[in-house]
Design a protein around this motif. Structure first.
Motif, PDB file in Angstrom:
ATOM      1  N   ARG A   1       0.837  -1.212   0.000  1.00  0.00           N
ATOM      2  CA  ARG A   1       0.000   0.000   0.000  1.00  0.00           C
ATOM      3  C   ARG A   1       0.866   1.254   0.000  1.00  0.00           C
ATOM      4  NH1 ARG A   1      -3.733  -1.876  -2.122  1.00  0.00           N
ATOM      5  NH2 ARG A   1      -5.457  -2.920  -1.085  1.00  0.00           N
ATOM      6  N   VAL A   2       1.921   1.210   0.781  1.00  0.00           N
ATOM      7  CA  VAL A   2       2.818   2.367   0.859  1.00  0.00           C
ATOM      8  C   VAL A   2       3.510   2.575  -0.487  1.00  0.00           C
ATOM      9  CG1 VAL A   2       4.882   3.282   1.951  1.00  0.00           C
ATOM     10  CG2 VAL A   2       3.155   2.150   3.341  1.00  0.00           C
TER      11      VAL A   2
ATOM     12  N   GLU B   1       2.430   1.730  -3.237  1.00  0.00           N
ATOM     13  CA  GLU B   1       1.389   2.174  -4.154  1.00  0.00           C
ATOM     14  C   GLU B   1       1.163   3.683  -4.008  1.00  0.00           C
ATOM     15  OE1 GLU B   1      -2.258   0.145  -3.473  1.00  0.00           O
ATOM     16  OE2 GLU B   1      -2.664  -0.144  -5.599  1.00  0.00           O
ATOM     17  N   SER B   2       1.189   4.165  -2.769  1.00  0.00           N
ATOM     18  CA  SER B   2       0.950   5.589  -2.547  1.00  0.00           C
ATOM     19  C   SER B   2       2.115   6.429  -3.067  1.00  0.00           C
ATOM     20  CB  SER B   2       0.728   5.860  -1.057  1.00  0.00           C
ATOM     21  OG  SER B   2       1.961   5.999  -0.389  1.00  0.00           O
TER      22      SER B   2
ATOM     23  N   TYR C   1       3.377   5.681  -5.908  1.00  0.00           N
ATOM     24  CA  TYR C   1       3.242   5.472  -7.353  1.00  0.00           C
ATOM     25  C   TYR C   1       4.398   4.624  -7.916  1.00  0.00           C
ATOM     26  CZ  TYR C   1      -0.371   9.001  -7.134  1.00  0.00           C
ATOM     27  OH  TYR C   1      -1.508   9.702  -6.820  1.00  0.00           O
TER      28      TYR C   1
ATOM     29  N   GLU D   1       6.316   7.782 -13.647  1.00  0.00           N
ATOM     30  CA  GLU D   1       5.127   7.984 -12.822  1.00  0.00           C
ATOM     31  C   GLU D   1       5.447   8.025 -11.343  1.00  0.00           C
ATOM     32  OE1 GLU D   1       2.164   5.090 -13.833  1.00  0.00           O
ATOM     33  OE2 GLU D   1       2.262   5.528 -15.966  1.00  0.00           O
ATOM     34  N   TRP D   2       6.679   7.699 -10.986  1.00  0.00           N
ATOM     35  CA  TRP D   2       7.040   7.693  -9.569  1.00  0.00           C
ATOM     36  C   TRP D   2       6.870   9.083  -8.963  1.00  0.00           C
ATOM     37  CZ3 TRP D   2      12.423   4.853 -10.064  1.00  0.00           C
ATOM     38  CH2 TRP D   2      12.189   3.549 -10.518  1.00  0.00           C
ATOM     39  N   ASN D   3       6.505   9.077  -7.678  1.00  0.00           N
ATOM     40  CA  ASN D   3       6.425  10.343  -6.956  1.00  0.00           C
ATOM     41  C   ASN D   3       7.817  10.728  -6.470  1.00  0.00           C
ATOM     42  OD1 ASN D   3       5.810  12.546  -5.466  1.00  0.00           O
ATOM     43  ND2 ASN D   3       4.716  11.462  -3.860  1.00  0.00           N
ATOM     44  N   VAL D   4       8.563  11.385  -7.358  1.00  0.00           N
ATOM     45  CA  VAL D   4       9.977  11.648  -7.071  1.00  0.00           C
ATOM     46  C   VAL D   4      10.196  12.716  -6.008  1.00  0.00           C
ATOM     47  CG1 VAL D   4      10.895  10.884  -9.269  1.00  0.00           C
ATOM     48  CG2 VAL D   4       9.994  13.207  -9.054  1.00  0.00           C
ATOM     49  N   TYR D   5       9.106  13.301  -5.492  1.00  0.00           N
ATOM     50  CA  TYR D   5       9.247  14.275  -4.415  1.00  0.00           C
ATOM     51  C   TYR D   5       9.090  13.634  -3.043  1.00  0.00           C
ATOM     52  CZ  TYR D   5       9.264  18.098  -7.716  1.00  0.00           C
ATOM     53  OH  TYR D   5       9.612  18.953  -8.716  1.00  0.00           O
ATOM     54  N   ASP D   6       8.747  12.361  -3.029  1.00  0.00           N
ATOM     55  CA  ASP D   6       8.623  11.687  -1.749  1.00  0.00           C
ATOM     56  C   ASP D   6      10.014  11.544  -1.124  1.00  0.00           C
ATOM     57  OD1 ASP D   6       6.445   9.448  -0.380  1.00  0.00           O
ATOM     58  OD2 ASP D   6       8.563   9.379   0.175  1.00  0.00           O
TER      59      ASP D   6
END
Lengths: 233, 233
Positions: free
Chosen positions: A52-53, A55-56, A58, A75-80
């Motif tokens: 789930r993590v 997934e969040s 991306y 599509e990765w959330n590169v700001y995480d």
DNA sequence: GGTGACAAAAAGTCAGACTTATTCATCACG
DNA sequence: CGTGATGAATAAGTCTGACTTTTTGTCACC
């Protein structure tokens, strides 16, 4: 730093996250929850939380009857922050460092300009203190002390800008500066010109001179770009 | 376009996420997993997955014997697309919109400059097409068509910059532009000067004139700032 | 007043059974 | 032959209940 070992699912993430961000599974690869649970010797519940993590962030997408498929890098959330840390620890560290440095070169000058308008007197004081600390540690292989004040300086600028999006980049900048000192360039004492620039930025912010603070910070970030052989326009 | 209803835990997040980001639970508030599970009529496993996701967004922290405590706003991962959407849908939408517009004003000019250096001929063509589309829909209350091309234009710029951090802001910019058209300013046809600027940016990028592309884009973003009554230096 | 042991509370973990959506292959029908 | 319906296999999704572990607050005792 980070938040390691906050439960079994955290341990799973510490292994699986870096693997995925390192590109070990090409986009479209399919992982099965059950197999992963077996591999990490955890129950399915724990494995599901980890998925789930991911997934969040991306990094993956979980679909019925298919499995957990790895998403394309774009599509990765590169700001995480977690993703950033994983990537900085992995193989495409240089690439990541360049991206982040370019990001800095866009953000920090604007942030400094805003800081000159919005900084409280306490923040101005902190800024001056940091700049003086940098000067004090600029000679004689006191890189750790220098880094500490450098990080603090940029953090204060970003926070003093009054923009929450800028403020949250403090960790990223810290990571970049730390990485630079520990692994890459900067084997000897820092560039005296850079130190001077920081002092001048502190002065400009205190004086409320937004244009000057912005321009001086731009010079700092141009220096950072040049260190990585990124051409300045 | 979010990803609603991807399971029960998604439904929980759709309710709980907006509540937290709206500040309904002050920082330090304690939620209990069991109570939440009851409230949403889901099993604890599902509730735990939702909490894990909220945790990865730094909205909450889960600690043994204590519960799920809400973190202060300053620690939230405000770059998470989900968080941005939740906040844009909530009460501090104006504040969020300002933060994001300031962010745009820092990023997009630099991105445009890089695009002038790195854009492929396909991207240049797309850009011109978008700009022409904006012109075509700039008169006669064709706001939907205008918005579509406007969003596409800025997306291409960000992607053509070649910097992945910039590229991933495409969704954010889209959200801001869409929000602007749907809720806030812009009741009538767009400012002709802005339309012209977009055309000129497309030209500058095609010509490889980085400095000009950057400066023109800066003018566009200054306009966006002024629309929100944010003073330009 | 400080210290340490005990008890309660809440998250964390696990195992197993069941449900549901999706995909793929098969087969009948046009 | 294609084409569309049918059905079985599959892997994620969900629920339940029991158990473990860590943390914290309290209370007695020194």
């Amino acid at each position: 730093m980070s938040t390691p070992g906050r439960g079994l699912h955290g341990h799973v993430l510490d292994t699986l996250g870096p693997e995925i961000t390192a590109g070990e599974y090409p986009p479209g690869s399919v992982l099965r929850t059950d197999e992963l649970a077996q591999r990490f010797d955890v129950s399915r519940s724990v494995m599901r939380e980890a998925v789930r993590v991911l997934e969040s962030m991306y990094l993956v997408e979980s679909r019925r009857r298919v499995g957990v498929t790895v998403r394309p890098k774009s599509e990765w959330n590169v700001y995480d922050p977690q993703v950033i840390r994983w990537r900085l620890a992995g193989a495409d560290r240089p690439r990541q460092l360049r991206s982040l440095t370019v990001l800095r070169s866009a953000i920090e000058p604007v942030a400094a300009g805003l800081a000159a308008r919005h900084a409280t007197s306490e923040q101005c004081a902190e800024l001056t203190e940091c700049a003086l600390g940098m000067v004090a540690h600029s000679r004689g292989h006191k890189l750790e002390g220098y880094l500490l004040h450098d990080v603090a300086f940029h953090r204060v600028i970003l926070e003093a800008s009054g923009n929450e999006m800028f403020a949250r980049l403090g960790d990223v900048v810290a990571e970049v500066l730390t990485g630079r000192t520990q692994h890459d360039v900067m084997f000897e004492d820092p560039d005296p010109a850079a130190v001077t620039l920081h002092v001048q930025v502190a002065e400009a912010v205190r004086a409320g001179d937004a244009a000057r603070a912005e321009e001086l910070t731009r010079e700092i970030t141009v220096g950072a770009l040049q260190e990585l052989d990124i051409l300045a326009p």
